[in-house]
Design a protein around this motif. Structure first.
Motif, PDB file in Angstrom:
ATOM      1  N   HIS A   1       0.850  -1.184   0.000  1.00 37.67           N
ATOM      2  CA  HIS A   1       0.000   0.000   0.000  1.00 37.67           C
ATOM      3  C   HIS A   1       0.891   1.241   0.000  1.00 37.67           C
ATOM      4  O   HIS A   1       1.726   1.413   0.892  1.00 37.67           O
ATOM      5  CB  HIS A   1      -0.911  -0.001   1.237  1.00 37.67           C
TER       6      HIS A   1
ATOM      7  N   ALA B   1      -6.809   0.958  -5.494  1.00 36.17           N
ATOM      8  CA  ALA B   1      -8.033   1.411  -4.834  1.00 36.17           C
ATOM      9  C   ALA B   1      -8.538   2.722  -5.429  1.00 36.17           C
ATOM     10  O   ALA B   1      -9.753   2.941  -5.547  1.00 36.17           O
ATOM     11  CB  ALA B   1      -7.787   1.575  -3.336  1.00 36.17           C
ATOM     12  N   LYS B   2      -7.617   3.591  -5.812  1.00 37.58           N
ATOM     13  CA  LYS B   2      -8.027   4.878  -6.408  1.00 37.58           C
ATOM     14  C   LYS B   2      -8.723   4.689  -7.739  1.00 37.58           C
ATOM     15  O   LYS B   2      -9.579   5.494  -8.116  1.00 37.58           O
ATOM     16  CB  LYS B   2      -6.804   5.782  -6.568  1.00 37.58           C
TER      17      LYS B   2
ATOM     18  N   TYR C   1     -12.223   3.144  -6.504  1.00 38.13           N
ATOM     19  CA  TYR C   1     -13.021   4.090  -5.716  1.00 38.13           C
ATOM     20  C   TYR C   1     -12.481   5.503  -5.895  1.00 38.13           C
ATOM     21  O   TYR C   1     -11.943   6.091  -4.949  1.00 38.13           O
ATOM     22  CB  TYR C   1     -12.998   3.707  -4.230  1.00 38.13           C
TER      23      TYR C   1
ATOM     24  N   LYS D   1     -12.638   8.734  -3.299  1.00 36.72           N
ATOM     25  CA  LYS D   1     -12.924   8.244  -1.954  1.00 36.72           C
ATOM     26  C   LYS D   1     -11.644   8.190  -1.119  1.00 36.72           C
ATOM     27  O   LYS D   1     -10.539   8.264  -1.654  1.00 36.72           O
ATOM     28  CB  LYS D   1     -13.523   6.828  -2.027  1.00 36.72           C
TER      29      LYS D   1
ATOM     30  N   ASN E   1      -8.906   6.257   0.571  1.00 37.25           N
ATOM     31  CA  ASN E   1      -8.385   4.931   0.274  1.00 37.25           C
ATOM     32  C   ASN E   1      -7.178   4.568   1.121  1.00 37.25           C
ATOM     33  O   ASN E   1      -6.310   3.794   0.690  1.00 37.25           O
ATOM     34  CB  ASN E   1      -8.043   4.840  -1.220  1.00 37.25           C
TER      35      ASN E   1
ATOM     36  N   LEU F   1     -10.064   1.458   3.793  1.00 35.85           N
ATOM     37  CA  LEU F   1     -10.375   0.246   3.038  1.00 35.85           C
ATOM     38  C   LEU F   1     -10.811  -0.876   3.964  1.00 35.85           C
ATOM     39  O   LEU F   1     -11.708  -1.659   3.634  1.00 35.85           O
ATOM     40  CB  LEU F   1      -9.160  -0.174   2.212  1.00 35.85           C
TER      41      LEU F   1
ATOM     42  N   ARG G   1     -14.325  -0.163   4.690  1.00 32.92           N
ATOM     43  CA  ARG G   1     -15.170  -0.384   3.514  1.00 32.92           C
ATOM     44  C   ARG G   1     -15.463  -1.859   3.300  1.00 32.92           C
ATOM     45  O   ARG G   1     -16.563  -2.243   2.910  1.00 32.92           O
ATOM     46  CB  ARG G   1     -14.483   0.198   2.280  1.00 32.92           C
TER      47      ARG G   1
ATOM     48  N   LEU H   1     -10.464  -6.441  -2.530  1.00 32.08           N
ATOM     49  CA  LEU H   1     -10.352  -5.440  -3.589  1.00 32.08           C
ATOM     50  C   LEU H   1     -10.294  -6.075  -4.972  1.00 32.08           C
ATOM     51  O   LEU H   1     -10.750  -5.482  -5.953  1.00 32.08           O
ATOM     52  CB  LEU H   1      -9.098  -4.587  -3.346  1.00 32.08           C
TER      53      LEU H   1
END
Length: 240
Positions: free
Chosen positions: A90, A125-126, A129, A132, A134, A139, A142, A169
């Motif tokens: 990440h 993730a971007k 979403y 949002k 992230n 996450l 979510r 994801l």
């Protein structure tokens, strides 16, 4: 067959180029998207103090780290553990930058010279979403990943959380793959038709958080399309 390593680090600060060092490495191994238990977790003596802000994040004091091994003494073992694996990280640029600096100080080649692909879950993730929050915490919330025991950031704990987040994801990527005997789909390079009527596919019911995320997306589409969302029209016609 696919070997992936979900990886996270904790550091003394934000800049490897200005002398900050890795103080914790946490790795979780996935094989064919399943946890194997062949994980790696090491604390390191960075031979320097952590910045005050960093210490508030990870809570790893100089006293705690003083008797831990130096990164260079275990660098070759880390290389062999990571070799040829796809890394899941990440905000990958941060961790990769620190790892490359540590390998450089140990007289070794940079990360990309001995691993496979590097997947950045923040970038991923971007795209899924956009607009949002992230962060890993966002996450986890979510996807309903339990992070109740996360008082401080920790490399091993964060890697475990990220492994769960990554599976959520990217779920569905392999959902349509069907295990067929090796001699069925291809014979001598020719494609053989498979009668799909012989397969009974399971029906998976959407979870509450998935339904909520779907409805949120539809509301955004309703707003931008002035109430002409095609999905809603199709669903209404199907019910009718």
């Amino acid at each position: 067959m696919s070997r992936q390593i979900v990886l996270d680090t904790e550091t003394t600060g934000l800049s490897a180029e200005n002398g900050d060092r890795i103080i914790e490495l946490g790795c979780v191994e996935l094989f064919n998207r399943k946890l194997t238990g062949n994980d790696l977790h090491i604390y390191f003596n960075p031979e320097r103090e952590s910045h005050e802000d960093a210490l508030k994040v990870h809570g790893l004091t100089t006293d705690f780290l003083r008797d831990k091994p130096k990164f260079a003494t275990l660098a070759n073992d880390i290389v062999e553990y990571l070799r040829d694996a796809e890394l899941i990280i990440h905000n990958a640029a941060f961790d990769v930058g620190f790892l490359n600096k540590e390998f450089e100080l140990a007289g070794l080649q940079p990360l990309r010279s001995f691993v496979g692909d590097i997947t950045d879950t923040l970038a991923l993730a971007k795209t899924v979403y956009p607009g949002k929050r992230n962060s890993l915490d966002a996450l986890c919330d979510r996807f309903g990943v339990d992070r109740s025991n996360r008082t401080f950031h920790g490399a091993k704990l964060d890697a475990q959380l990220l492994a769960d987040v990554y599976i959520n994801l990217t779920r569905g990527q392999d959902a349509l793959l069907i295990d067929i005997a090796a001699n069925e789909p291809v014979l001598g390079g020719a494609v053989v038709a498979v009668d799909l009527r012989s397969f009974v596919l399971p029906v998976l019911t959407a979870a509450d958080y998935e339904l909520a995320a779907h409805e949120e997306l539809l509301l955004q589409l309703d707003k931008t399309s002035n109430g002409r969302t095609i999905f809603r029209q199709v669903a209404e016609n199907a019910v009718a």
